[in-house]
Design a protein around this motif. Structure first.
Motif, PDB file in Angstrom:
ATOM      1  N   LEU A   2       9.884   3.043   3.142  1.00  0.00           N
ATOM      2  CA  LEU A   2       8.988   4.110   2.682  1.00  0.00           C
ATOM      3  C   LEU A   2       9.788   5.347   2.254  1.00  0.00           C
ATOM      4  CD1 LEU A   2       6.123   5.361   2.345  1.00  0.00           C
ATOM      5  CD2 LEU A   2       6.317   6.149   4.686  1.00  0.00           C
ATOM      6  N   ASP A   3      10.784   5.711   3.057  1.00  0.00           N
ATOM      7  CA  ASP A   3      11.637   6.856   2.709  1.00  0.00           C
ATOM      8  C   ASP A   3      12.291   6.653   1.346  1.00  0.00           C
ATOM      9  OD1 ASP A   3      11.344   8.688   4.627  1.00  0.00           O
ATOM     10  OD2 ASP A   3      13.130   8.159   5.792  1.00  0.00           O
ATOM     11  N   SER A   4      12.780   5.438   1.150  1.00  0.00           N
ATOM     12  CA  SER A   4      13.484   5.170  -0.110  1.00  0.00           C
ATOM     13  C   SER A   4      12.509   5.229  -1.289  1.00  0.00           C
ATOM     14  CB  SER A   4      14.193   3.817  -0.053  1.00  0.00           C
ATOM     15  OG  SER A   4      13.249   2.770  -0.019  1.00  0.00           O
ATOM     16  N   LEU A   5      11.286   4.797  -1.067  1.00  0.00           N
ATOM     17  CA  LEU A   5      10.298   4.872  -2.147  1.00  0.00           C
ATOM     18  C   LEU A   5       9.910   6.331  -2.420  1.00  0.00           C
ATOM     19  CD1 LEU A   5       8.644   3.069  -4.071  1.00  0.00           C
ATOM     20  CD2 LEU A   5       6.781   3.149  -2.413  1.00  0.00           C
ATOM     21  N   ARG A   6       9.780   7.108  -1.340  1.00  0.00           N
ATOM     22  CA  ARG A   6       9.449   8.533  -1.498  1.00  0.00           C
ATOM     23  C   ARG A   6      10.551   9.235  -2.293  1.00  0.00           C
ATOM     24  NH1 ARG A   6       8.924  10.001   3.690  1.00  0.00           N
ATOM     25  NH2 ARG A   6       6.669   9.841   3.815  1.00  0.00           N
ATOM     26  N   HIS A   7      11.798   8.934  -1.947  1.00  0.00           N
ATOM     27  CA  HIS A   7      12.917   9.550  -2.669  1.00  0.00           C
ATOM     28  C   HIS A   7      12.929   9.143  -4.143  1.00  0.00           C
ATOM     29  CE1 HIS A   7      15.197  10.110   1.355  1.00  0.00           C
ATOM     30  NE2 HIS A   7      14.550  11.195   1.021  1.00  0.00           N
ATOM     31  N   THR A   8      12.602   7.889  -4.392  1.00  0.00           N
ATOM     32  CA  THR A   8      12.562   7.413  -5.780  1.00  0.00           C
ATOM     33  C   THR A   8      11.537   8.215  -6.583  1.00  0.00           C
ATOM     34  OG1 THR A   8      13.121   5.185  -5.036  1.00  0.00           O
ATOM     35  CG2 THR A   8      12.141   5.368  -7.220  1.00  0.00           C
ATOM     36  N   VAL A   9      10.361   8.392  -5.991  1.00  0.00           N
ATOM     37  CA  VAL A   9       9.297   9.135  -6.693  1.00  0.00           C
ATOM     38  C   VAL A   9       9.732  10.587  -6.908  1.00  0.00           C
ATOM     39  CG1 VAL A   9       6.896   9.914  -6.550  1.00  0.00           C
ATOM     40  CG2 VAL A   9       7.493   7.617  -5.768  1.00  0.00           C
ATOM     41  N   ARG A  43       0.106  -0.826 -11.619  1.00  0.00           N
ATOM     42  CA  ARG A  43       1.323  -0.774 -12.449  1.00  0.00           C
ATOM     43  C   ARG A  43       2.292   0.295 -11.947  1.00  0.00           C
ATOM     44  NH1 ARG A  43      -0.387  -1.678 -18.795  1.00  0.00           N
ATOM     45  NH2 ARG A  43      -1.539  -3.608 -18.447  1.00  0.00           N
ATOM     46  N   LEU A  44       1.727   1.419 -11.530  1.00  0.00           N
ATOM     47  CA  LEU A  44       2.591   2.499 -11.042  1.00  0.00           C
ATOM     48  C   LEU A  44       3.359   2.036  -9.799  1.00  0.00           C
ATOM     49  CD1 LEU A  44       3.509   5.490 -11.086  1.00  0.00           C
ATOM     50  CD2 LEU A  44       1.573   5.997  -9.593  1.00  0.00           C
ATOM     51  N   HIS A  45       2.675   1.371  -8.894  1.00  0.00           N
ATOM     52  CA  HIS A  45       3.326   0.907  -7.667  1.00  0.00           C
ATOM     53  C   HIS A  45       4.466  -0.057  -7.992  1.00  0.00           C
ATOM     54  CE1 HIS A  45       3.940   0.113  -3.522  1.00  0.00           C
ATOM     55  NE2 HIS A  45       3.355  -1.066  -3.484  1.00  0.00           N
ATOM     56  N   ARG A  46       4.203  -1.000  -8.870  1.00  0.00           N
ATOM     57  CA  ARG A  46       5.249  -1.962  -9.247  1.00  0.00           C
ATOM     58  C   ARG A  46       6.412  -1.268  -9.948  1.00  0.00           C
ATOM     59  NH1 ARG A  46       0.784  -4.838  -8.500  1.00  0.00           N
ATOM     60  NH2 ARG A  46       0.837  -7.085  -8.232  1.00  0.00           N
ATOM     61  N   ALA A  47       6.085  -0.305 -10.794  1.00  0.00           N
ATOM     62  CA  ALA A  47       7.147   0.426 -11.505  1.00  0.00           C
ATOM     63  C   ALA A  47       8.031   1.187 -10.516  1.00  0.00           C
ATOM     64  CB  ALA A  47       6.525   1.395 -12.507  1.00  0.00           C
ATOM     65  N   ARG A  48       7.403   1.842  -9.540  1.00  0.00           N
ATOM     66  CA  ARG A  48       8.193   2.585  -8.548  1.00  0.00           C
ATOM     67  C   ARG A  48       9.060   1.637  -7.733  1.00  0.00           C
ATOM     68  NH1 ARG A  48       3.499   6.389  -5.880  1.00  0.00           N
ATOM     69  NH2 ARG A  48       3.482   8.080  -7.420  1.00  0.00           N
ATOM     70  N   LEU A  49       8.465   0.499  -7.351  1.00  0.00           N
ATOM     71  CA  LEU A  49       9.229  -0.470  -6.557  1.00  0.00           C
ATOM     72  C   LEU A  49      10.416  -1.004  -7.350  1.00  0.00           C
ATOM     73  CD1 LEU A  49       6.315  -2.493  -4.868  1.00  0.00           C
ATOM     74  CD2 LEU A  49       7.897  -0.934  -3.719  1.00  0.00           C
ATOM     75  N   PHE A  50      10.216  -1.180  -8.639  1.00  0.00           N
ATOM     76  CA  PHE A  50      11.297  -1.665  -9.506  1.00  0.00           C
ATOM     77  C   PHE A  50      12.448  -0.655  -9.529  1.00  0.00           C
ATOM     78  CE2 PHE A  50      13.525  -2.047 -13.522  1.00  0.00           C
ATOM     79  CZ  PHE A  50      13.604  -3.411 -13.751  1.00  0.00           C
ATOM     80  N   ARG A  56       0.799  -1.229   0.000  1.00  0.00           N
ATOM     81  CA  ARG A  56       0.000   0.000   0.000  1.00  0.00           C
ATOM     82  C   ARG A  56       0.836   1.285   0.000  1.00  0.00           C
ATOM     83  NH1 ARG A  56      -2.844  -3.858   2.365  1.00  0.00           N
ATOM     84  NH2 ARG A  56      -5.109  -3.785   2.192  1.00  0.00           N
ATOM     85  N   LEU A  57       2.144   1.155  -0.110  1.00  0.00           N
ATOM     86  CA  LEU A  57       2.965   2.349   0.104  1.00  0.00           C
ATOM     87  C   LEU A  57       2.800   3.439  -0.965  1.00  0.00           C
ATOM     88  CD1 LEU A  57       6.254   1.007   1.745  1.00  0.00           C
ATOM     89  CD2 LEU A  57       4.301   2.135   2.827  1.00  0.00           C
ATOM     90  N   SER A  58       2.594   3.050  -2.217  1.00  0.00           N
ATOM     91  CA  SER A  58       2.387   4.091  -3.241  1.00  0.00           C
ATOM     92  C   SER A  58       1.070   4.817  -2.989  1.00  0.00           C
ATOM     93  CB  SER A  58       2.368   3.491  -4.653  1.00  0.00           C
ATOM     94  OG  SER A  58       3.681   3.363  -5.134  1.00  0.00           O
ATOM     95  N   ALA A  59       0.038   4.035  -2.665  1.00  0.00           N
ATOM     96  CA  ALA A  59      -1.259   4.651  -2.374  1.00  0.00           C
ATOM     97  C   ALA A  59      -1.141   5.560  -1.147  1.00  0.00           C
ATOM     98  CB  ALA A  59      -2.307   3.576  -2.138  1.00  0.00           C
ATOM     99  N   TYR A  60      -0.309   5.144  -0.193  1.00  0.00           N
ATOM    100  CA  TYR A  60      -0.079   5.959   1.007  1.00  0.00           C
ATOM    101  C   TYR A  60       0.623   7.274   0.626  1.00  0.00           C
ATOM    102  CZ  TYR A  60       1.678   7.166   5.697  1.00  0.00           C
ATOM    103  OH  TYR A  60       1.971   7.814   6.869  1.00  0.00           O
TER     104      TYR A  60
END
Lengths: 99, 210
Positions: free
Chosen positions: A62-69, B180-187, A31-35
């Motif tokens: 979560l921090d690392s995902l936020r930075h990626t985005v 798809r966006l979530h998987r792409a970001r995780l990748f 759920r982290l992207s939705a978060y």
């Protein structure tokens, strides 16, 4: 409470935080992207925050995902040079005029 | 941005079929070529292929020009044409379907995989991106994404469109777009966390800030 049960299928005792272990962390990860995009209900956000507060690994993740985005959002893209823009236009209009 | 009235948007952003002349098409080209090139470059990661994609997009747009009814913004319509053209170009070149990304492959299995190996503390994303190696690693990670995931990441996180708009461009529901966006970001996150950039970036950043 009812919402929480629906959001976490299979959860029998909807308590704010149910400890750690791979299974709970995977549910958070899902759920982290939705978060980050602020798409979750207040209840679910609260539950995620409760987990994050107790689970440093998920917090770091979560921090690392936020930075990626943020990096994707801020990545500048080169623009077309005036010369290339004109050349492309000529090629396209040439084909268009012949149709 | 001030919302335009629908009738005005039709005349500026969405030409009616009766104006589908090379001249009005030329105007459409000049108004949108920069957006389309930026999009194409982000998808292709390479100048010449991006130019080919822009050309293909506008030629296909011209062929479909009479059928464009102005229901959507011209830019959304062009994004859709470019996306289809990109899928076709890729399929022709690679000849194989995209692989699916499963969430399981992104679950960290060791301590070191939780963090991004890029120190961002005290740096804005723009400052971090001044590092050439980081930019290259980010580009490489995006280029490695299977096309259908890259398309969503580029449209959502780079072009800044909403999930709804991306859904209408790719003819998918919002749920599929978000998945798809979530998987792409995780990748991309995983690729960047595996880079081991820390040392180099620290060194370069310190040099630059001195």
């Amino acid at each position: 409470m009812a919402d929480r049960v629906r959001t976490y299928p299979g959860t029998r005792k909807p308590t704010p935080h149910q400890g750690h272990g791979k299974r709970n962390c995977v549910k958070i990860l899902e759920r982290l992207s939705a978060y980050l995009d602020d798409e979750l209900s207040r209840d679910v956000c609260q539950e995620i925050r409760a987990h994050l507060g107790d689970c440093p690994n998920c917090e770091i993740f979560l921090d690392s995902l936020r930075h990626t985005v943020q990096l994707c959002r801020q990545r500048p893209s080169p623009s077309l040079s005036a010369k290339d823009r004109a050349a492309l236009r000529r090629q396209i209009l040439k084909v268009v005029a012949s149709v | 941005m001030i919302p335009q009235k629908k009738s005005r948007r039709r005349s500026v952003d969405g030409p009616s079929p009766s104006t589908s002349t090379p001249e009005s098409f030329d105007q459409l080209y000049r108004d949108h070529v920069d957006i389309m090139y930026r999009f194409a470059y982000r998808l292709c990661g390479e100048v010449e292929t991006a130019k080919d994609l822009v050309q293909e997009t506008f030629l296909n747009a011209y062929r479909a020009y009479d059928r464009f009814r102005g229901d959507a913004q011209v830019s959304t319509w062009l994004y859709a044409i470019a996306s289809h053209a990109c899928f076709r170009m890729r399929r022709k070149r690679k000849g194989e379907p995209d692989r699916e990304l499963s969430l399981e492959e992104f679950v960290p299995t060791s301590e070191g995989e939780f963090a991004l190996q890029i120190p961002m503390e005290g740096l804005s994303p723009q400052e971090a991106l001044e590092n050439k190696e980081l930019r290259q690693d980010l580009d490489r990670a995006i280029a490695k994404l299977p096309s259908k995931y890259r398309m969503v990441l580029v449209l959502r996180d780079m072009e800044g469109l909403s999930a709804k708009e991306v859904g209408s461009i790719l003819e998918l529901n919002e749920r599929a777009i978000k998945s798809r966006l979530h998987r792409a970001r995780l990748f991309v996150r995983k690729e960047l966390s595996a880079r081991g950039l820390a040392g180099d970036l620290n060194r370069n950043t310190h040099t630059r800030l001195k």
